[in-house]
Motif scaffolding. Structure first.
Motif, PDB file in Angstrom:
ATOM      1  N   ASN A  92       0.845  -1.200   0.000  1.00  0.00           N
ATOM      2  CA  ASN A  92       0.000   0.000   0.000  1.00  0.00           C
ATOM      3  C   ASN A  92       0.885   1.256   0.000  1.00  0.00           C
ATOM      4  O   ASN A  92       0.719   2.176   0.802  1.00  0.00           O
ATOM      5  CB  ASN A  92      -0.924   0.007   1.218  1.00  0.00           C
ATOM      6  CG  ASN A  92      -2.063   1.000   1.082  1.00  0.00           C
ATOM      7  OD1 ASN A  92      -2.369   1.458  -0.023  1.00  0.00           O
ATOM      8  ND2 ASN A  92      -2.685   1.349   2.186  1.00  0.00           N
ATOM      9  N   LYS A  94       2.808   4.663  -0.542  1.00  0.00           N
ATOM     10  CA  LYS A  94       2.480   6.042  -0.836  1.00  0.00           C
ATOM     11  C   LYS A  94       3.336   6.525  -2.002  1.00  0.00           C
ATOM     12  O   LYS A  94       4.388   5.962  -2.304  1.00  0.00           O
ATOM     13  CB  LYS A  94       2.713   6.927   0.387  1.00  0.00           C
ATOM     14  CG  LYS A  94       1.970   6.467   1.638  1.00  0.00           C
ATOM     15  CD  LYS A  94       0.468   6.407   1.417  1.00  0.00           C
ATOM     16  CE  LYS A  94      -0.264   5.978   2.689  1.00  0.00           C
ATOM     17  NZ  LYS A  94      -1.728   5.830   2.464  1.00  0.00           N
ATOM     18  N   THR A 120      -0.996   6.250  -8.500  1.00  0.00           N
ATOM     19  CA  THR A 120      -1.769   7.154  -7.651  1.00  0.00           C
ATOM     20  C   THR A 120      -3.201   7.314  -8.155  1.00  0.00           C
ATOM     21  O   THR A 120      -4.150   7.373  -7.373  1.00  0.00           O
ATOM     22  CB  THR A 120      -1.089   8.536  -7.574  1.00  0.00           C
ATOM     23  OG1 THR A 120       0.252   8.377  -7.091  1.00  0.00           O
ATOM     24  CG2 THR A 120      -1.841   9.464  -6.634  1.00  0.00           C
ATOM     25  N   ASN A 122      -4.922   5.128  -9.755  1.00  0.00           N
ATOM     26  CA  ASN A 122      -5.682   3.871  -9.752  1.00  0.00           C
ATOM     27  C   ASN A 122      -5.607   3.098  -8.444  1.00  0.00           C
ATOM     28  O   ASN A 122      -6.203   2.034  -8.337  1.00  0.00           O
ATOM     29  CB  ASN A 122      -5.170   2.956 -10.881  1.00  0.00           C
ATOM     30  CG  ASN A 122      -5.469   3.501 -12.253  1.00  0.00           C
ATOM     31  OD1 ASN A 122      -6.543   3.290 -12.810  1.00  0.00           O
ATOM     32  ND2 ASN A 122      -4.505   4.214 -12.840  1.00  0.00           N
ATOM     33  N   VAL A 123      -4.885   3.623  -7.450  1.00  0.00           N
ATOM     34  CA  VAL A 123      -4.585   2.835  -6.263  1.00  0.00           C
ATOM     35  C   VAL A 123      -5.836   2.334  -5.543  1.00  0.00           C
ATOM     36  O   VAL A 123      -5.904   1.161  -5.153  1.00  0.00           O
ATOM     37  CB  VAL A 123      -3.679   3.643  -5.298  1.00  0.00           C
ATOM     38  CG1 VAL A 123      -4.313   4.957  -4.887  1.00  0.00           C
ATOM     39  CG2 VAL A 123      -3.337   2.798  -4.071  1.00  0.00           C
ATOM     40  N   LYS A 124      -6.834   3.172  -5.365  1.00  0.00           N
ATOM     41  CA  LYS A 124      -8.026   2.749  -4.622  1.00  0.00           C
ATOM     42  C   LYS A 124      -8.747   1.603  -5.324  1.00  0.00           C
ATOM     43  O   LYS A 124      -9.152   0.620  -4.694  1.00  0.00           O
ATOM     44  CB  LYS A 124      -8.973   3.936  -4.430  1.00  0.00           C
ATOM     45  CG  LYS A 124      -8.452   4.984  -3.455  1.00  0.00           C
ATOM     46  CD  LYS A 124      -9.467   6.086  -3.236  1.00  0.00           C
ATOM     47  CE  LYS A 124      -8.944   7.115  -2.233  1.00  0.00           C
ATOM     48  NZ  LYS A 124      -9.926   8.205  -1.997  1.00  0.00           N
ATOM     49  N   ASP A 125      -8.902   1.728  -6.637  1.00  0.00           N
ATOM     50  CA  ASP A 125      -9.584   0.693  -7.408  1.00  0.00           C
ATOM     51  C   ASP A 125      -8.785  -0.604  -7.408  1.00  0.00           C
ATOM     52  O   ASP A 125      -9.348  -1.691  -7.255  1.00  0.00           O
ATOM     53  CB  ASP A 125      -9.800   1.186  -8.843  1.00  0.00           C
ATOM     54  CG  ASP A 125     -10.628   0.208  -9.667  1.00  0.00           C
ATOM     55  OD1 ASP A 125     -11.700  -0.215  -9.195  1.00  0.00           O
ATOM     56  OD2 ASP A 125     -10.199  -0.132 -10.789  1.00  0.00           O
ATOM     57  N   ILE A 127      -6.481  -1.662  -5.167  1.00  0.00           N
ATOM     58  CA  ILE A 127      -6.483  -2.281  -3.840  1.00  0.00           C
ATOM     59  C   ILE A 127      -7.806  -2.983  -3.569  1.00  0.00           C
ATOM     60  O   ILE A 127      -7.846  -4.095  -3.028  1.00  0.00           O
ATOM     61  CB  ILE A 127      -6.215  -1.227  -2.744  1.00  0.00           C
ATOM     62  CG1 ILE A 127      -4.787  -0.673  -2.869  1.00  0.00           C
ATOM     63  CG2 ILE A 127      -6.445  -1.823  -1.361  1.00  0.00           C
ATOM     64  CD1 ILE A 127      -3.706  -1.675  -2.593  1.00  0.00           C
ATOM     65  N   GLU A 128      -8.894  -2.372  -3.955  1.00  0.00           N
ATOM     66  CA  GLU A 128     -10.215  -2.967  -3.733  1.00  0.00           C
ATOM     67  C   GLU A 128     -10.361  -4.272  -4.507  1.00  0.00           C
ATOM     68  O   GLU A 128     -10.866  -5.272  -3.979  1.00  0.00           O
ATOM     69  CB  GLU A 128     -11.315  -1.984  -4.144  1.00  0.00           C
ATOM     70  CG  GLU A 128     -12.723  -2.471  -3.840  1.00  0.00           C
ATOM     71  CD  GLU A 128     -12.948  -2.748  -2.362  1.00  0.00           C
ATOM     72  OE1 GLU A 128     -13.691  -3.705  -2.052  1.00  0.00           O
ATOM     73  OE2 GLU A 128     -12.373  -2.024  -1.523  1.00  0.00           O
ATOM     74  N   TYR A 212      -4.705  -0.666   6.901  1.00  0.00           N
ATOM     75  CA  TYR A 212      -6.110  -0.667   6.482  1.00  0.00           C
ATOM     76  C   TYR A 212      -7.047  -0.238   7.607  1.00  0.00           C
ATOM     77  O   TYR A 212      -8.100   0.340   7.372  1.00  0.00           O
ATOM     78  CB  TYR A 212      -6.515  -2.041   5.959  1.00  0.00           C
ATOM     79  CG  TYR A 212      -6.048  -2.341   4.568  1.00  0.00           C
ATOM     80  CD1 TYR A 212      -6.323  -1.455   3.518  1.00  0.00           C
ATOM     81  CD2 TYR A 212      -5.324  -3.485   4.278  1.00  0.00           C
ATOM     82  CE1 TYR A 212      -5.883  -1.711   2.234  1.00  0.00           C
ATOM     83  CE2 TYR A 212      -4.883  -3.754   2.993  1.00  0.00           C
ATOM     84  CZ  TYR A 212      -5.185  -2.863   1.978  1.00  0.00           C
ATOM     85  OH  TYR A 212      -4.743  -3.126   0.704  1.00  0.00           O
TER      86      TYR A 212
END
Length: 214
Positions: A92, A94, A120, A122-125, A127-128, A212
């Motif tokens: 995860n 930074k 940066t 696309n990170v949220k998508d 990780i999900e 998390y």
């Protein structure tokens, strides 16, 4: 204090400058920046699809022409970019940390910037999606073990040498009736080395859980 230790673990190197990474970085640094951005975008979109190729054979042929790469060099570039992004996802990472560590393996400022910008965005998508599907298709279902004592080699030796026998049952999903059985035999020293690696992995798990939970 345990959280401090876990965060220190997360700050360790995401990747080392192995000979293959060194070769890949040299190739990447020579690629056209705008076209490289499109390549990284495609890879990050399919990062969670471990059984699917990032590009079709026809697309790879076009990439070889566009970038002027041999097939083996293109494969190395694709695998290395995927590895960079997988490690970023696993930790995860930074943007600042990822930038620093990409440059530590001598990726150019331009190419590191491309990877970090795409990551940066696309990170949220990513990780999900990765939370819904493991990097590895098979999961550990059961562990069996037993301890054996065998006589030392040599006609004059009567020393009994302990060794451990492990059986790991792995399966692709919980619906499988019988999983694959992987057997391993190890000495005391080998078992201790394995134990140390498991302890390191446990610290990483703790670190990720902490990240998390925040």
């Amino acid at each position: 204090h345990s959280r401090d230790i876990n965060l220190d673990m997360a700050s360790q190197l995401l990747f080392n400058e192995t000979p293959s990474i060194k070769r890949a970085v040299s190739l990447i640094n020579g690629l056209d920046g705008s076209k490289f951005s499109l390549l990284v975008n495609r890879i990050v979109q399919k990062l969670h699809l471990r059984d699917e190729r990032n590009f079709t054979e026809d697309e790879e042929a076009k990439l070889r022409t566009v970038f002027g790469l041999e097939a083996k060099d293109l494969e190395l570039v694709l695998e290395t970019v995927s590895f960079f992004l997988e490690q970023a996802a696993y930790h995860n990472a930074k943007a600042a940390v990822l930038t620093e560590q990409l440059q530590n393996v001598h990726l150019s400022e331009e190419k590191a910037g491309v990877i970090v910008k795409v990551w940066t965005a696309n990170v949220k998508d990513v990780i999900e999606k990765l939370k819904q599907r493991s990097f590895y298709p098979k999961q550990l279902e059961e562990v069996n073990w037993r301890l054996n004592l065998q006589m030392g080699q040599g006609s004059k030796s009567k020393m009994k040498l302990p060794n451990a026998m492990f059986e790991f049952v792995v399966a692709a999903n919980q619906q499988e009736q019988s999983g694959e059985r992987v057997r391993m035999e190890c000495t005391h020293d080998e078992l201790f080395q394995f134990y140390q690696q498991v302890c390191v992995a446990a610290l990483y798990f703790d670190c990720i859980a902490y990240c998390y939970s925040g």
